[in-house]
Design an enzyme around this catalytic site. Sequence first.
Site, PDB file in Angstrom:
ATOM      1  N   ARG A  69     -19.092 -27.062   9.279  1.00 27.93           N
ATOM      2  CA  ARG A  69     -17.891 -26.296   9.617  1.00 27.93           C
ATOM      3  C   ARG A  69     -18.027 -25.687  11.011  1.00 27.93           C
ATOM      4  O   ARG A  69     -17.044 -25.418  11.686  1.00 27.93           O
ATOM      5  CB  ARG A  69     -17.596 -25.219   8.566  1.00 27.93           C
ATOM      6  CG  ARG A  69     -16.334 -24.403   8.846  1.00 27.93           C
ATOM      7  CD  ARG A  69     -15.716 -23.763   7.606  1.00 27.93           C
ATOM      8  NE  ARG A  69     -16.682 -23.079   6.775  1.00 27.93           N
ATOM      9  CZ  ARG A  69     -17.276 -21.912   7.082  1.00 27.93           C
ATOM     10  NH1 ARG A  69     -16.968 -21.304   8.203  1.00 27.93           N
ATOM     11  NH2 ARG A  69     -18.151 -21.370   6.270  1.00 27.93           N
ATOM     12  N   TYR A 122       8.466 -29.703  18.764  1.00 27.00           N
ATOM     13  CA  TYR A 122       8.091 -30.433  17.540  1.00 27.00           C
ATOM     14  C   TYR A 122       8.482 -29.624  16.297  1.00 27.00           C
ATOM     15  O   TYR A 122       8.255 -28.413  16.246  1.00 27.00           O
ATOM     16  CB  TYR A 122       6.591 -30.718  17.566  1.00 27.00           C
ATOM     17  CG  TYR A 122       6.122 -31.497  16.369  1.00 27.00           C
ATOM     18  CD1 TYR A 122       6.434 -32.847  16.232  1.00 27.00           C
ATOM     19  CD2 TYR A 122       5.402 -30.886  15.364  1.00 27.00           C
ATOM     20  CE1 TYR A 122       6.027 -33.555  15.119  1.00 27.00           C
ATOM     21  CE2 TYR A 122       4.978 -31.591  14.246  1.00 27.00           C
ATOM     22  CZ  TYR A 122       5.303 -32.934  14.132  1.00 27.00           C
ATOM     23  OH  TYR A 122       4.900 -33.632  13.023  1.00 27.00           O
ATOM     24  N   LYS A 230      -1.427 -39.268  17.447  1.00 23.01           N
ATOM     25  CA  LYS A 230      -0.543 -40.119  18.247  1.00 23.01           C
ATOM     26  C   LYS A 230      -1.383 -41.010  19.173  1.00 23.01           C
ATOM     27  O   LYS A 230      -2.145 -41.812  18.682  1.00 23.01           O
ATOM     28  CB  LYS A 230       0.462 -39.235  18.980  1.00 23.01           C
ATOM     29  CG  LYS A 230       1.125 -38.163  18.073  1.00 23.01           C
ATOM     30  CD  LYS A 230       1.961 -38.736  16.933  1.00 23.01           C
ATOM     31  CE  LYS A 230       2.283 -37.735  15.833  1.00 23.01           C
ATOM     32  NZ  LYS A 230       2.951 -36.506  16.244  1.00 23.01           N
TER      33      LYS A 230
HETATM   34  C1  PLP Z   1       3.038 -35.191  15.734  1.00 22.31           C
HETATM   35  C2  PLP Z   1       3.161 -34.050  16.654  1.00 22.31           C
HETATM   36  C3  PLP Z   1       2.601 -32.795  16.346  1.00 22.31           C
HETATM   37  C4  PLP Z   1       1.911 -32.518  15.027  1.00 22.31           C
HETATM   38  O1  PLP Z   1       0.725 -33.226  14.900  1.00 22.31           O
HETATM   39  P1  PLP Z   1       0.098 -33.653  13.478  1.00 22.31           P
HETATM   40  O2  PLP Z   1      -1.099 -34.427  13.884  1.00 22.31           O
HETATM   41  O3  PLP Z   1       1.130 -34.434  12.732  1.00 22.31           O
HETATM   42  O4  PLP Z   1      -0.240 -32.382  12.768  1.00 22.31           O
HETATM   43  C5  PLP Z   1       2.723 -31.794  17.283  1.00 22.31           C
HETATM   44  N1  PLP Z   1       3.364 -31.990  18.461  1.00 22.31           N
HETATM   45  C6  PLP Z   1       3.913 -33.161  18.769  1.00 22.31           C
HETATM   46  C7  PLP Z   1       4.628 -33.307  20.067  1.00 22.31           C
HETATM   47  C8  PLP Z   1       3.843 -34.228  17.878  1.00 22.31           C
HETATM   48  O5  PLP Z   1       4.422 -35.394  18.205  1.00 22.31           O
END
Ligand code: PLP
Length: 418
Positions: A69, A122, A230
Amino acid sequence: MNKHEMHPESLMMSHGYKPELSEGSIKCPIFQTSTFVFKTAEEGKAFFEVAYGLREKDEHEELGLIYSRLNNPDLEILENRLCLWDKAEDCAVFESGMSAISTVLMEFLKPGDLLLYSNPIYGGTDHFIKQVLTKFGIHVVGFKTGQSEAEIQQIIDNSGHGDRLAMIYVETPANPTNDLIDLDSCRKLAERNSRGEEKVLLAVDNTYLGPLWQHPLQHGADLVMYSATKYIGGHSDVIAGACLGSAELMKRVKALRTFFGNMAGPWTGWLLMRSLETLKVRMDQQARNAREIARFLETHPAVERIYYLGSIPEDDERNQEIFKRQCLSPGAMLSFDLKGGEKNAFKFLNKLRLIRLAVSLGSTESLAQHPASMTHAGVDPELRQELGITDKLVRLSVGVEHYDDLISDLKQALDSLS
Ligand SMILES: *Cc1c(COP(=O)(O)O)cnc(C)c1O
């Protein structure tokens, strides 16, 4: 050649990893372990002294491995590699983008503070800001892309809590319209509203252009955050997040991460290291494909308008100027308005064959979705209109397929509309 002169893509296979510590394994193994054995009790004591801040680290001393952790080799090596792209002093990886974002907001805001944030933002972040932070007595106020520095200062002043502004939180380019926010101007606002030792922090969610195409820390941001789900992960097979910044700020982020316990696990860390090796080639191809697709969409009669950083209208001097100063590529995200509103947008989406109908972005496969009814369904309908997220808007995340095939898929779906 000096290591520091090498390009990040050349270091993604080796940086921070010593094969001799892992039986010569060329790849960093998955350290699937919760705890680490100390050589001696004295060593254990020394590690804890540093971990709990009871003494400063010696010059060349690193935080010893204690418990997963707090730290784990897969995470530490990944964090060192992520630092190279943004030229950051330190990085913390999380089990999701949302956990990186929420941890940063919780660490740097306290009751009575004011948070200024950009719109559109987001959906998960929007919910966290409006529904969660406000429960803790944090004041929040939004501004929109396109507003000038003076207009934003006015919003701060009119909030009634301008003397407690603690953070400016922005997402640029804005999802899904690719509108840009001027980071230099946000930096100036942060400085102007700082009070002596109480500095206003500028935090930027850089998920949309990823670590290749925009470096907010070089434009005055204090913290940069990613949904590593992403581009960084890039294969639609892992949820993860990251935050980068100065050693001083990251020490605080990492401390709260230790107590929230929302660090990434070793398997996630390992998957992201695998992904980073191809980050540059993937993103280069995605950007190349997006350029070809944009060119095609601009000529198709069923498309009314396209929102792509590579085709900012000539007369839009503001966005042209910010783009040149702040972005290193038009990226691989684009949106477009279809003639015929939601009906045609849905018909188009249902016709796609190679391009999959799904949310998320930045992955190897191309994805299409309908922001007004999907990713941005939670946005207040009036604000949604103002932001240009209308029923006729479709968003495309361009992958690494051959652009001829992507264009041919888009063409058959668009042709079906007439
Ligand atoms: C997908 C996304 C998030 C959230 O991320 P997760 O990995 O789904 O928790 C935050 N900001 C943007 C711009 C995103 O596209």
